[in-house]
Design a protein around this motif. Structure first.
Motif, PDB file in Angstrom:
ATOM      1  N   ARG A   6       5.683   9.379   2.189  1.00  0.00           N
ATOM      2  CA  ARG A   6       4.949   9.107   0.937  1.00  0.00           C
ATOM      3  C   ARG A   6       5.673   8.077   0.080  1.00  0.00           C
ATOM      4  O   ARG A   6       6.885   8.010   0.048  1.00  0.00           O
ATOM      5  CB  ARG A   6       4.800  10.385   0.118  1.00  0.00           C
ATOM      6  CG  ARG A   6       3.690  11.235   0.590  1.00  0.00           C
ATOM      7  CD  ARG A   6       3.299  12.193  -0.495  1.00  0.00           C
ATOM      8  NE  ARG A   6       2.902  13.442   0.112  1.00  0.00           N
ATOM      9  CZ  ARG A   6       2.704  14.545  -0.549  1.00  0.00           C
ATOM     10  NH1 ARG A   6       2.904  14.584  -1.848  1.00  0.00           N
ATOM     11  NH2 ARG A   6       2.324  15.629   0.064  1.00  0.00           N
ATOM     12  N   VAL A  24       1.055   8.279  -1.940  1.00  0.00           N
ATOM     13  CA  VAL A  24       0.229   7.806  -0.830  1.00  0.00           C
ATOM     14  C   VAL A  24       1.054   7.930   0.438  1.00  0.00           C
ATOM     15  O   VAL A  24       2.189   7.475   0.494  1.00  0.00           O
ATOM     16  CB  VAL A  24      -0.195   6.333  -1.029  1.00  0.00           C
ATOM     17  CG1 VAL A  24      -0.960   5.818   0.186  1.00  0.00           C
ATOM     18  CG2 VAL A  24      -1.025   6.173  -2.274  1.00  0.00           C
ATOM     19  N   LEU A  28      -4.452   9.018  -0.265  1.00  0.00           N
ATOM     20  CA  LEU A  28      -4.058   9.382  -1.624  1.00  0.00           C
ATOM     21  C   LEU A  28      -3.888  10.892  -1.699  1.00  0.00           C
ATOM     22  O   LEU A  28      -4.739  11.642  -1.228  1.00  0.00           O
ATOM     23  CB  LEU A  28      -5.132   8.917  -2.611  1.00  0.00           C
ATOM     24  CG  LEU A  28      -4.798   9.050  -4.087  1.00  0.00           C
ATOM     25  CD1 LEU A  28      -3.616   8.163  -4.462  1.00  0.00           C
ATOM     26  CD2 LEU A  28      -6.007   8.688  -4.921  1.00  0.00           C
ATOM     27  N   GLU A  29      -2.791  11.348  -2.278  1.00  0.00           N
ATOM     28  CA  GLU A  29      -2.447  12.772  -2.323  1.00  0.00           C
ATOM     29  C   GLU A  29      -2.631  13.354  -3.724  1.00  0.00           C
ATOM     30  O   GLU A  29      -2.367  12.681  -4.727  1.00  0.00           O
ATOM     31  CB  GLU A  29      -0.986  12.975  -1.916  1.00  0.00           C
ATOM     32  CG  GLU A  29      -0.693  12.607  -0.494  1.00  0.00           C
ATOM     33  CD  GLU A  29      -1.065  13.685   0.491  1.00  0.00           C
ATOM     34  OE1 GLU A  29      -1.354  14.825   0.068  1.00  0.00           O
ATOM     35  OE2 GLU A  29      -1.060  13.394   1.694  1.00  0.00           O
ATOM     36  N   THR A  56      -1.243   8.209  -7.557  1.00  0.00           N
ATOM     37  CA  THR A  56      -0.023   7.564  -7.117  1.00  0.00           C
ATOM     38  C   THR A  56       0.507   6.720  -8.267  1.00  0.00           C
ATOM     39  O   THR A  56      -0.259   6.337  -9.164  1.00  0.00           O
ATOM     40  CB  THR A  56      -0.248   6.715  -5.849  1.00  0.00           C
ATOM     41  OG1 THR A  56       1.022   6.248  -5.375  1.00  0.00           O
ATOM     42  CG2 THR A  56      -1.179   5.540  -6.099  1.00  0.00           C
ATOM     43  N   GLY A  75      -6.591   5.308  -6.620  1.00  0.00           N
ATOM     44  CA  GLY A  75      -7.042   4.719  -5.369  1.00  0.00           C
ATOM     45  C   GLY A  75      -7.992   3.564  -5.566  1.00  0.00           C
ATOM     46  O   GLY A  75      -8.128   2.701  -4.711  1.00  0.00           O
TER      47      GLY A  75
END
Length: 168
Positions: A6, A24, A28-29, A56, A75
Motif C-alpha cells: 500500500r 492504494v 482504493l482501500e 488515500t 479515487g
C-alpha cells in the motif's frame, strides 16, 4: 492484513497502538488496521472497522481515545470529508462519525491533535488551485462540527480558544 504494497497511508498512535488507514494497493482501500507497540517493536496487525469510504493521501490524527481522518483522495478527486471514530481500550475501532466537511477538498495534508482540537494542515492540489496551499484548518474539540481556517495572530497577541459561533 496486507500493508506492504500500500501507498498513501497515514499513521497515528493511540494508547500504545499504531493505526493505519486507507491507501492504494491495487485498489482504493477503506480498511483500518492496528498493531500494539511494545519497547519500540510493532506487533502483529489486526483489522479494525473500515472507514465509510476509501481514501488515500488523507490526514489522520489521534486524540484521546479517538482517531480523526480529514480530506484525502477518493479515487476520482480530492475529498473534503472529516470522520472520527472512538478507539476502545483493547484497540478496537468504533463506528465512524461524519463531521462538517473541510471548507475545501484537499489531499496530501497532515493532522495533529492539540489541546484546542484537531489541527489539519491542508496542503496539496485541489481543482481550483493546482499548487500547494498553506492553510491550517481547526476542528475544535468543543465544536466538532465547525471546522474553520486558522490564521495566526500578529506577534504579541494570543490565539484564543474558538467559540462555536465564531466565524474564525
Amino acid at each position: 492484513v496486507h500493508l506492504a504494497s500500500r501507498r498513501g497511508i497515514p499513521v497515528a498512535v493511540v494508547n500504545g497502538r499504531l493505526y493505519v488507514s486507507g491507501g492504494v494497493g491495487g485498489a482504493l482501500e477503506a480498511s483500518v488496521a492496528y498493531a500494539a507497540i511494545s519497547d519500540g517493536v510493532v506487533g502483529g496487525w489486526t483489522t479494525g472497522r473500515a472507514m465509510p469510504a476509501g481514501r488515500t493521501r488523507h490526514a489522520m490524527a489521534a486524540g484521546t481515545e479517538r482517531l480523526y481522518v480529514a480530506g484525502g483522495h477518493d479515487g476520482n478527486a480530492a475529498a473534503a470529508t472529516v470522520w472520527s471514530a472512538a478507539v476502545s481500550p483493547s484497540g478496537g475501532v468504533g463506528p465512524w462519525v461524519e463531521h462538517a466537511s473541510l471548507p475545501e477538498a484537499r489531499f496530501l495534508g497532515a493532522a495533529a491533535m492539540t489541546e484546542i482540537g484537531l489541527e489539519t494542515g491542508i496542503g496539496g492540489p485541489s481543482r481550483r488551485r493546482p499548487g500547494v496551499s498553506g492553510s491550517v484548518l481547526r476542528l475544535s474539540a468543543r465544536c466538532p462540527d465547525t471546522p474553520r481556517e486558522h490564521r495566526p495572530r500578529p506577534a504579541g497577541r494570543q490565539n484564543s480558544l474558538p467559540q462555536c459561533d465564531e466565524k474564525s
